[in-house]
Design a protein around this motif. Structure first.
Motif, PDB file in Angstrom:
ATOM      1  N   VAL A   2       0.854  -1.178   0.000  1.00 43.38           N
ATOM      2  CA  VAL A   2       0.000   0.000   0.000  1.00 43.38           C
ATOM      3  C   VAL A   2       0.896   1.236   0.000  1.00 43.38           C
ATOM      4  N   ILE A   3       0.665   2.119  -0.956  1.00 47.00           N
ATOM      5  CA  ILE A   3       1.457   3.346  -1.078  1.00 47.00           C
ATOM      6  C   ILE A   3       0.514   4.534  -0.971  1.00 47.00           C
ATOM      7  N   ASP A   4       0.781   5.387  -0.013  1.00 45.34           N
ATOM      8  CA  ASP A   4       0.045   6.644   0.134  1.00 45.34           C
ATOM      9  C   ASP A   4       0.796   7.692  -0.684  1.00 45.34           C
ATOM     10  N   PHE A   5       0.215   8.094  -1.822  1.00 44.94           N
ATOM     11  CA  PHE A   5       0.922   8.937  -2.772  1.00 44.94           C
ATOM     12  C   PHE A   5       0.775  10.429  -2.477  1.00 44.94           C
ATOM     13  N   HIS A   6       0.189  10.781  -1.331  1.00 48.19           N
ATOM     14  CA  HIS A   6      -0.058  12.207  -1.087  1.00 48.19           C
ATOM     15  C   HIS A   6      -0.050  12.492   0.410  1.00 48.19           C
ATOM     16  N   VAL A   7       1.121  12.838   0.927  1.00 48.58           N
ATOM     17  CA  VAL A   7       1.285  13.145   2.349  1.00 48.58           C
ATOM     18  C   VAL A   7       2.013  14.474   2.481  1.00 48.58           C
ATOM     19  N   HIS A   8       1.529  15.321   3.370  1.00 54.40           N
ATOM     20  CA  HIS A   8       2.211  16.571   3.696  1.00 54.40           C
ATOM     21  C   HIS A   8       2.904  16.441   5.048  1.00 54.40           C
ATOM     22  N   MET A   9       3.975  17.159   5.210  1.00 57.71           N
ATOM     23  CA  MET A   9       4.615  17.196   6.525  1.00 57.71           C
ATOM     24  C   MET A   9       3.720  17.963   7.488  1.00 57.71           C
ATOM     25  N   ILE A  10       3.733  17.557   8.735  1.00 61.92           N
ATOM     26  CA  ILE A  10       2.896  18.196   9.750  1.00 61.92           C
ATOM     27  C   ILE A  10       3.492  19.530  10.202  1.00 61.92           C
ATOM     28  N   GLN A  11       4.792  19.684  10.036  1.00 66.91           N
ATOM     29  CA  GLN A  11       5.459  20.926  10.430  1.00 66.91           C
ATOM     30  C   GLN A  11       5.978  21.647   9.190  1.00 66.91           C
ATOM     31  N   TYR A  12       5.410  22.811   8.920  1.00 69.99           N
ATOM     32  CA  TYR A  12       5.842  23.651   7.817  1.00 69.99           C
ATOM     33  C   TYR A  12       6.779  24.734   8.342  1.00 69.99           C
ATOM     34  N   GLN A  13       7.604  25.261   7.455  1.00 69.34           N
ATOM     35  CA  GLN A  13       8.442  26.408   7.817  1.00 69.34           C
ATOM     36  C   GLN A  13       7.568  27.625   8.104  1.00 69.34           C
ATOM     37  N   MET A  14       6.491  27.759   7.310  1.00 69.25           N
ATOM     38  CA  MET A  14       5.507  28.829   7.511  1.00 69.25           C
ATOM     39  C   MET A  14       4.150  28.312   7.081  1.00 69.25           C
ATOM     40  N   GLU A  60       6.082  21.943  -0.448  1.00 72.03           N
ATOM     41  CA  GLU A  60       5.074  22.907  -0.898  1.00 72.03           C
ATOM     42  C   GLU A  60       5.615  24.326  -0.753  1.00 72.03           C
ATOM     43  N   LEU A  61       5.600  25.060  -1.866  1.00 68.68           N
ATOM     44  CA  LEU A  61       6.087  26.436  -1.879  1.00 68.68           C
ATOM     45  C   LEU A  61       4.935  27.349  -2.302  1.00 68.68           C
ATOM     46  N   SER A  62       4.025  27.592  -1.381  1.00 73.94           N
ATOM     47  CA  SER A  62       2.799  28.347  -1.675  1.00 73.94           C
ATOM     48  C   SER A  62       2.565  29.407  -0.607  1.00 73.94           C
ATOM     49  N   PRO A  63       3.411  30.434  -0.556  1.00 72.47           N
ATOM     50  CA  PRO A  63       3.330  31.399   0.546  1.00 72.47           C
ATOM     51  C   PRO A  63       2.043  32.208   0.574  1.00 72.47           C
ATOM     52  N   ILE A  64       1.373  32.372  -0.567  1.00 71.17           N
ATOM     53  CA  ILE A  64       0.171  33.197  -0.602  1.00 71.17           C
ATOM     54  C   ILE A  64      -1.028  32.480   0.004  1.00 71.17           C
ATOM     55  N   SER A  65      -1.155  31.186  -0.285  1.00 71.98           N
ATOM     56  CA  SER A  65      -2.395  30.493   0.037  1.00 71.98           C
ATOM     57  C   SER A  65      -2.292  29.467   1.153  1.00 71.98           C
ATOM     58  N   THR A  66      -1.208  28.744   1.245  1.00 75.49           N
ATOM     59  CA  THR A  66      -1.091  27.710   2.281  1.00 75.49           C
ATOM     60  C   THR A  66       0.137  27.917   3.152  1.00 75.49           C
ATOM     61  N   GLY A  67       1.310  27.790   2.569  1.00 75.35           N
ATOM     62  CA  GLY A  67       2.515  27.965   3.368  1.00 75.35           C
ATOM     63  C   GLY A  67       3.742  27.445   2.668  1.00 75.35           C
ATOM     64  N   MET A  68       4.808  27.329   3.438  1.00 76.73           N
ATOM     65  CA  MET A  68       6.102  26.931   2.897  1.00 76.73           C
ATOM     66  C   MET A  68       6.627  25.711   3.632  1.00 76.73           C
ATOM     67  N   CYS A  69       6.739  24.616   2.883  1.00 77.64           N
ATOM     68  CA  CYS A  69       7.448  23.433   3.359  1.00 77.64           C
ATOM     69  C   CYS A  69       8.531  23.181   2.328  1.00 77.64           C
ATOM     70  N   THR A  70       9.755  23.515   2.643  1.00 80.28           N
ATOM     71  CA  THR A  70      10.816  23.583   1.649  1.00 80.28           C
ATOM     72  C   THR A  70      11.290  22.211   1.199  1.00 80.28           C
ATOM     73  N   ASN A  71      11.942  22.201   0.056  1.00 82.60           N
ATOM     74  CA  ASN A  71      12.541  20.961  -0.441  1.00 82.60           C
ATOM     75  C   ASN A  71      13.583  20.433   0.540  1.00 82.60           C
ATOM     76  N   GLU A  72      14.311  21.328   1.175  1.00 79.03           N
ATOM     77  CA  GLU A  72      15.325  20.910   2.142  1.00 79.03           C
ATOM     78  C   GLU A  72      14.678  20.202   3.336  1.00 79.03           C
ATOM     79  N   TYR A 120      -2.553  27.430  -6.254  1.00 71.97           N
ATOM     80  CA  TYR A 120      -1.976  28.160  -5.133  1.00 71.97           C
ATOM     81  C   TYR A 120      -0.902  29.148  -5.578  1.00 71.97           C
ATOM     82  N   ASN A 121      -0.265  28.854  -6.715  1.00 66.40           N
ATOM     83  CA  ASN A 121       0.839  29.692  -7.199  1.00 66.40           C
ATOM     84  C   ASN A 121       0.457  30.596  -8.360  1.00 66.40           C
TER      85      ASN A 121
END
Length: 272
Positions: A2-14, A60-72, A120-121
């Motif tokens: 089972v592969i979950d193909f869509h997960v966001h990190m719980i902690q964003y930079q912003m 996710e790099l969407s500062p206007i609408s959601t937030g910033m979770c960087t590639n790093e 978002y962008n």
């Protein structure tokens, strides 16, 4: 598998305030969850308890609408953990040479795919400024996920999420693996399904959709079972395990369910 193909990190930079409020509505103990699952090993254990073997983790790099979770951030979170598959993000208004930056992220940091957020962008997916990026992704052989359809988040603009824009991209890049994220949610279920049916390189990703409604949104889902990709959109839902259970209970062939929950994703990711 089972592969979950869509997960966001719980902690964003912003994170925008309205996103925090939305997540808190799903998780009464939201502050505790943020603290706990900022640890990748704890998150892996959570997904194992949900019945998930591997998870695609999205920048996710969407500062206007959601937030910033960087590639790093995503790279560090997934490093050395085969259960976690990192997907990078590029925002055409935050980066210059998108193609060169994607090549660097894939070859130097080990990213396995790309997620784009047109709604978002604020860009149309078939805008020519994106074409060097698609050409590079096709050359690298990585999947490209694009948000389609609606969003509840303030600042998002639906016009950029119409799936028909991806018709141009599918035609011009026939070997590019394209995922229509959220399946055209809201206005465009039929449009998204038709594109996946028409183009051999287009797939329908179903995160953010209630599994009990899938056959209402896509009555011919069984016909396209080899191109449907499961994703949870965690943490923006109550229970990953319940979603998986509901999919297993749909009146579909067991072989179709196996493809949707992991077989198709494994093939796209080259996992064998």
């Amino acid at each position: 598998m089972v592969i979950d193909f869509h997960v966001h990190m719980i902690q964003y930079q912003m994170y925008q305030r309205w996103c925090d409020e939305f997540m808190a509505a799903f998780h009464p103990d939201y502050d505790e969850i943020k603290a706990k699952y900022g640890d990748p090993d704890a998150f892996i254990e959570l997904q194992k308890s949900n019945g998930v073997d591997k998870s695609v983790v999205l920048a996710e790099l969407s500062p206007i609408s959601t937030g910033m979770c960087t590639n790093e951030q995503v790279s560090q979170f997934c490093a050395g953990r085969p259960e976690l598959i990192p997907f990078c993000c590029l925002n055409p208004f935050l980066s210059g040479r998108l193609d060169l930056e994607l090549e660097r992220l894939v070859k130097e940091q080990g990213f396995k795919g790309l997620k784009l957020y047109p709604t978002y962008n604020y860009f149309f997916p078939n805008d020519s400024l994106m074409y060097p990026l698609y050409a590079k992704a096709q050359e690298l052989g990585i999947p490209v996920m694009l948000h389609t359809g609606s969003s509840v988040f303030q600042g998002s603009r639906l016009k950029y999420g119409e799936p028909i824009c991806l018709d141009d991209v599918a035609v011009d890049f026939p070997d590019l693996k394209i995922l229509l994220v959220h399946g055209g949610r809201g206005f465009w279920y039929d449009q998204a399904f038709f594109l996946a049916k028409l183009h051999r390189n287009v797939y329908l990703e179903i995160s953010g959709l209630p599994p009990s409604r899938l056959l209402t949104y896509f009555p011919e889902l069984e016909r396209l079972a080899g191109k449907i990709i499961f994703g949870s959109d965690w943490p923006g839902l109550s229970s990953v395990a319940e979603n998986i259970k509901t999919i297993r209970e749909l009146p579909l062939k067991s072989s179709s369910i196996a493809k949707i929950l992991g077989g198709n994703a494994a093939r796209l990711l080259g996992l064998g």
